[in-house]
Design a protein around this motif. Structure first.
Motif, mmCIF file in Angstrom:
data_model
loop_
_atom_site.group_PDB
_atom_site.id
_atom_site.type_symbol
_atom_site.label_atom_id
_atom_site.label_comp_id
_atom_site.label_asym_id
_atom_site.label_seq_id
_atom_site.Cartn_x
_atom_site.Cartn_y
_atom_site.Cartn_z
ATOM 1 N N ARG A 269 23.065 43.540 37.121
ATOM 2 C CA ARG A 269 22.002 43.170 35.499
ATOM 3 C C ARG A 269 20.777 42.919 36.368
ATOM 4 N N ALA A 270 20.598 41.865 37.519
ATOM 5 C CA ALA A 270 19.185 41.825 38.728
ATOM 6 C C ALA A 270 18.741 43.042 39.325
ATOM 7 N N ALA A 271 17.183 42.542 39.269
ATOM 8 C CA ALA A 271 16.542 42.984 39.925
ATOM 9 C C ALA A 271 16.950 43.590 40.794
ATOM 10 N N GLU A 272 16.947 44.828 42.169
ATOM 11 C CA GLU A 272 16.908 45.175 43.769
ATOM 12 C C GLU A 272 16.822 43.909 44.478
ATOM 13 N N ASN A 273 15.329 43.004 44.188
ATOM 14 C CA ASN A 273 15.021 42.592 44.915
ATOM 15 C C ASN A 273 15.165 41.008 44.712
ATOM 16 N N ALA A 274 15.807 40.727 43.958
ATOM 17 C CA ALA A 274 15.534 39.894 42.573
ATOM 18 C C ALA A 274 16.042 38.509 44.062
ATOM 19 N N ALA A 275 15.818 36.979 43.754
ATOM 20 C CA ALA A 275 16.362 36.450 44.397
ATOM 21 C C ALA A 275 17.606 35.904 43.610
ATOM 22 N N CYS A 276 19.162 35.625 44.763
ATOM 23 C CA CYS A 276 20.475 35.524 43.905
ATOM 24 C C CYS A 276 20.886 37.053 43.671
ATOM 25 N N ARG A 277 20.510 38.375 43.414
ATOM 26 C CA ARG A 277 20.936 39.378 43.013
ATOM 27 C C ARG A 277 22.957 39.296 43.861
ATOM 28 N N ALA A 278 22.672 38.697 44.960
ATOM 29 C CA ALA A 278 23.927 38.806 45.578
ATOM 30 C C ALA A 278 24.114 37.439 45.472
ATOM 31 N N ARG A 279 25.575 37.005 45.955
ATOM 32 C CA ARG A 279 25.848 35.665 46.107
ATOM 33 C C ARG A 279 26.687 35.532 46.520
ATOM 34 N N ILE A 280 26.512 33.722 47.338
ATOM 35 C CA ILE A 280 27.874 33.566 48.020
ATOM 36 C C ILE A 280 28.613 32.229 47.406
ATOM 37 N N PHE A 281 29.623 32.630 46.832
ATOM 38 C CA PHE A 281 30.709 31.493 46.128
ATOM 39 C C PHE A 281 31.949 31.176 47.371
ATOM 40 N N MET A 282 31.259 29.071 47.027
ATOM 41 C CA MET A 282 32.537 28.072 47.665
ATOM 42 C C MET A 282 32.861 27.369 46.485
ATOM 43 N N GLY A 283 33.931 27.128 46.704
ATOM 44 C CA GLY A 283 34.477 25.395 46.692
ATOM 45 C C GLY A 283 34.858 24.690 47.339
ATOM 46 N N THR A 284 34.101 23.433 47.381
ATOM 47 C CA THR A 284 34.276 22.426 48.586
ATOM 48 C C THR A 284 35.388 21.108 48.429
ATOM 49 N N ASN A 285 35.483 20.253 49.766
ATOM 50 C CA ASN A 285 36.124 19.655 50.028
ATOM 51 C C ASN A 285 36.326 18.791 48.856
ATOM 52 N N ASP A 286 34.868 18.317 48.539
ATOM 53 C CA ASP A 286 34.854 17.490 47.557
ATOM 54 C C ASP A 286 34.726 17.600 46.124
ATOM 55 N N VAL A 287 35.007 18.572 45.736
ATOM 56 C CA VAL A 287 35.780 19.395 44.606
ATOM 57 C C VAL A 287 33.932 19.907 44.208
ATOM 58 N N ARG A 288 32.916 20.432 44.557
ATOM 59 C CA ARG A 288 31.975 21.656 44.358
ATOM 60 C C ARG A 288 32.288 23.414 44.013
ATOM 61 N N VAL A 289 31.479 23.484 43.184
ATOM 62 C CA VAL A 289 31.949 24.385 43.639
ATOM 63 C C VAL A 289 29.750 25.269 43.455
ATOM 64 N N ILE A 290 29.835 26.224 44.637
ATOM 65 C CA ILE A 290 28.034 25.765 45.520
ATOM 66 C C ILE A 290 28.454 27.952 45.077
ATOM 67 N N ALA A 291 26.672 27.998 44.408
ATOM 68 C CA ALA A 291 26.606 28.717 45.018
ATOM 69 C C ALA A 291 25.156 29.477 45.442
ATOM 70 N N LEU A 292 25.331 30.542 46.153
ATOM 71 C CA LEU A 292 24.161 30.859 47.297
ATOM 72 C C LEU A 292 23.647 32.398 47.880
ATOM 73 N N ASP A 293 22.202 32.173 47.584
ATOM 74 C CA ASP A 293 21.881 33.756 48.373
ATOM 75 C C ASP A 293 21.970 34.797 49.276
ATOM 76 N N ALA A 294 23.046 35.023 49.076
ATOM 77 C CA ALA A 294 23.477 35.551 50.408
ATOM 78 C C ALA A 294 22.781 36.346 51.376
ATOM 79 N N ARG A 295 21.372 36.354 50.627
ATOM 80 C CA ARG A 295 20.514 37.050 52.179
ATOM 81 C C ARG A 295 19.610 35.396 53.095
ATOM 82 N N THR A 296 20.256 34.422 52.127
ATOM 83 C CA THR A 296 18.798 33.103 53.011
ATOM 84 C C THR A 296 19.358 32.253 52.174
ATOM 85 N N GLY A 297 20.260 31.963 51.971
ATOM 86 C CA GLY A 297 21.532 30.991 51.952
ATOM 87 C C GLY A 297 20.652 30.150 51.179
#
Length: 677
Positions: A136-164
């Motif tokens: 649904r996001a525009a082609e060059n929008a921030a966080c259109r492509a995302r990296i998700f990770m669960g952590t050792n201290d029980v967080r769920v984190i979302a990052l922009d896949a192009r920039t981190g």
């Protein structure tokens, strides 16, 4: 013409499996959403695999930046993804790192600042991250492509896949922190496997410390909106009617059928593992494959692989989604390997077994207060991938009257009636061990040949129940024994791998073996030992015994199977024959799942090489990639072809003979000295 037909068949098979995979990509932890670990790349073949050279090595810097006592509690298990023109993976401390796929040069890094004082129960580890594109996001929008990770201290984190850069619109500036019940210590609860994304929903499991208490935390699976982080649903994989228990968590990787909108959970055992008197019944939906509606968390079906588990035979492997031929035609299935070495094949829509599963009587006579299931499910079509019983005559040792005798005594002293012998105060042989069979690395499936490939481990656990009165507050287990207080039960427990005085496994080799299975025929095609003792034995002696194998494999259309082991090599095997063809030297053991990708016309194979502290390997912080040598490029010192497997075995046999002779001389000298005294 034949090549064209084969290519067409390959394309059709991959598309029909419901998991289309671009020729250059590895976009999910298991290769695709269904965890097939199959790549259609075929530039690297059995004919040229010997020309592989090390393309690059990247070090995270953890060895230099973190204290040695902290690094001793790490397991580098990450598998990189190739997405957004980057290789993206996580370190054991949940740093997310993006590399240039051709050079291994870092492009960006995100550090969530994990505390190194929490001492997580399952060590510091991160098996991988998840990738998602917001259509649904525009082609060059921030966080259109995302990296998700669960952590050792029980967080769920979302990052922009192009920039981190953290995605500001997800949760609280890019992260969600779980609200949990009281913890015994900060590391009792963590997230170790990659999340999955289905129908724009991020779904995460958890890893929880075993054998601490009856009233442990529940193994709740949680789901969040992939755009906002808003909580969508929760699912507790254990029915709590009339029982006192927690866990049944999903610590292993999950799988997704995007078209059906289903997520498949491999659930674990209820708490505690080895005495279940306060949780009578089968403990539905623990030790099960559970299919949920991704958008609502509604249970669609479940299939239990162990009833009332008291052996820690939880499901450690990602369910593999595939399409197979049966007598009734093609079927979409879920393939679930287990620690016991079973392979359950279930209909993807209903959860019913494709081939008969029999309920067979199993040993009874549990500890006081126990309520065992009288039967357990046994698949009938696909044979077990490894033996499921061991006798005193099956033990191993280099010197018959010494280390073999010690191993024989360990096995003979414990209760040992085969698979599902209940834990006891006498001590019980658990074989395959609780970390045996197929572990978190899972299985791989070739959609064309319909062959399943899996790494397996063979080792013995001796599990012993200790009456509560015998376990004072200051109790310390013998060296090499795990200890669980199992508070709230009549028994604490100890668990130890059966080892000889020389530190070798007490069961006969192979200790680690790759197995290829024709699912249609229900037939094992070949077995191959994986790994040697080169990086563990004195003087680098390479006994060809195989090593324990908790990680998995990657297969390619080039007729190759790649895998790591507990020694410091990445290996390639011929997919049709099982013959070992090539070894690539690593800085430390690569106890992670390998992956393969195409970059600028060249096929690469990469693996995380950071070791595994629980298994006693050396520890590192590397990711290493190999590719075919370019014209004029010199052969690599880090690569060698295995063209005489018989010669390797003979060298191993000679090494065994030398060690036996040396040990016999030492024992003889010791006996003479005793006689002289």
């Amino acid at each position: 013409m034949r090549n064209a037909v084969c290519l067409f068949a390959l394309i059709v098979a991959v598309l029909c499996a419901g998991n289309p995979l671009p020729a250059s990509a590895w976009e999910h932890w298991g290769g695709d959403r269904g965890g097939s670990r199959f790549s259609p790349l075929k530039q690297i073949t059995p004919d040229n695999v010997g020309n592989l050279v090390r393309a690059w090595e990247f070090r995270t810097g953890d060895l230099d930046r973190r204290a040695p006592e902290v690094m001793k509690r790490t397991k580098f298990q990450a598998t990189p993804l190739l997405v957004e023109d980057s290789l993206i993976f996580c370190s054991p401390f949940n740093e997310v790192i993006a590399l240039d796929p051709g050079s291994g040069v870092q492009k960006w890094r995100y550090d969530p600042d994990i505390s190194t004082a929490q001492r997580p129960a399952n060590r510091y580890t991160c098996r991988g991250v998840a990738y998602w594109v917001d259509d649904r996001a525009a082609e060059n929008a921030a966080c259109r492509a995302r990296i998700f990770m669960g952590t050792n201290d029980v967080r769920v984190i979302a990052l922009d896949a192009r920039t981190g850069i953290p995605c500001a619109d997800f949760g609280n500036n890019g992260e969600i922190k779980f609200a949990l019940g009281p913890l015994e210590w900060p590391g009792e609860f963590q997230i170790t496997s990659a999340p999955v994304v289905a129908r724009d929903i991020v779904i995460v499991g958890s890893a929880i410390a075993d054998n601490r208490r009856v009233d442990a935390l529940p193994g709740t699976v949680r789901a969040f909106d992939a755009r906002t982080g808003r909580a969508r649903w929760e699912f507790d994989p254990l029915l709590h009617d009339g029982i006192i228990a927690g866990h049944a968590n999903v610590w292993a990787p999950m799988s997704v059928d995007e078209e059906r909108g289903l997520v498949f959970l491999p659930t674990s055992s209820p708490s505690p593992d080895f005495w279940g008197g306060k949780r009578p019944g089968n403990n539905d939906y623990a030790n099960s494959v559970v299919a949920l509606r991704a958008e609502t968390g509604e249970r669609v079906w479940s299939f239990q692989t162990v009833h009332h588990d008291v052996w820690d035979y939880d499901l450690p492997a990602q369910p593999t989604l595939a399409r197979i031929d049966t007598a009734e035609g093609q079927r979409d299935v879920v393939i679930q390997p287990t620690k016991q070495g079973f392979v359950f094949v279930l209909d993807r829509d209903t959860g019913k077994p494709i081939w008969p599963v029999e309920e067979r009587a199993v040993p009874q006579g549990g500890a006081e207060g126990e309520q065992l299931s009288p039967t357990q499910p046994f698949p009938t079509h696909v044979p077990a991938l490894l033996p499921q019983r061991i006798s005193p005559g099956d033990v191993f040792g280099l010197i018959p009257l010494w280390d073999r005798g010690a191993c024989r005594a360990q096995v003979a002293s414990a209760r040992n009636e085969g698979l599902y012998t209940p834990p006891s105060t006498q001590g019980t042989v658990v074989f395959p061990m609780t970390g045996g069979g197929v572990n978190w690395g899972g299985a791989a499936f070739d959609p064309v040949s319909q062959i399943l490939y899996a790494n397996t481990t063979r080792a013995i656990h001796i599990v012993k129940l200790l009456p509560r009165a015998a376990v004072a507050d200051g109790f310390s287990p013998p060296p090499g024994h795990d200890f669980g207080r199992q508070q709230g039960t009549p028994f604490a427990m100890t668990r130890a791998v059966a080892l000889s005085p020389l530190g070798m496994l007490c069961n006969k080799p192979p200790w680690g073996e790759m197995v290829a299975v024709d699912l249609k025929a229900g037939k094992i095609l070949w077995r191959s030992r994986v790994g040697t003792t080169e990086d563990r034995a004195p003087l680098g002696i390479a006994f060809p015994f195989g090593t324990p194998l908790v990680s998995g494999v990657a297969i390619t259309a080039g007729d190759l199977v790649f895998t790591g082991a507990m020694d410091a090599y990445l290996r390639a095997f011929h997919a049709r024959s099982g013959r070992e063809l090539w070894q690539g030297r690593l800085p430390v053991p690569g106890v992670a799942n390998p992956m393969t990708y195409l970059w600028k016309g060249e096929q690469y194979v990469a693996i995380g090489a950071g070791g595994h502290s629980e298994s006693g390997t050396t520890i590192g912080d590397s990711v290493v990639a190999f590719r075919l040598a370019r014209p004029g490029e010199a052969p690599s010192l880090w690569s060698r072809t295995i063209d005489r497997p018989g010669g390797r075995f003979m060298s191993g046999a000679i090494a065994v003979a030398v060690v036996v002779l040396l040990m016999a001389m030492l024992v003889w000298r010791w006996l003479r000295s005793r006689a002289g005294a």
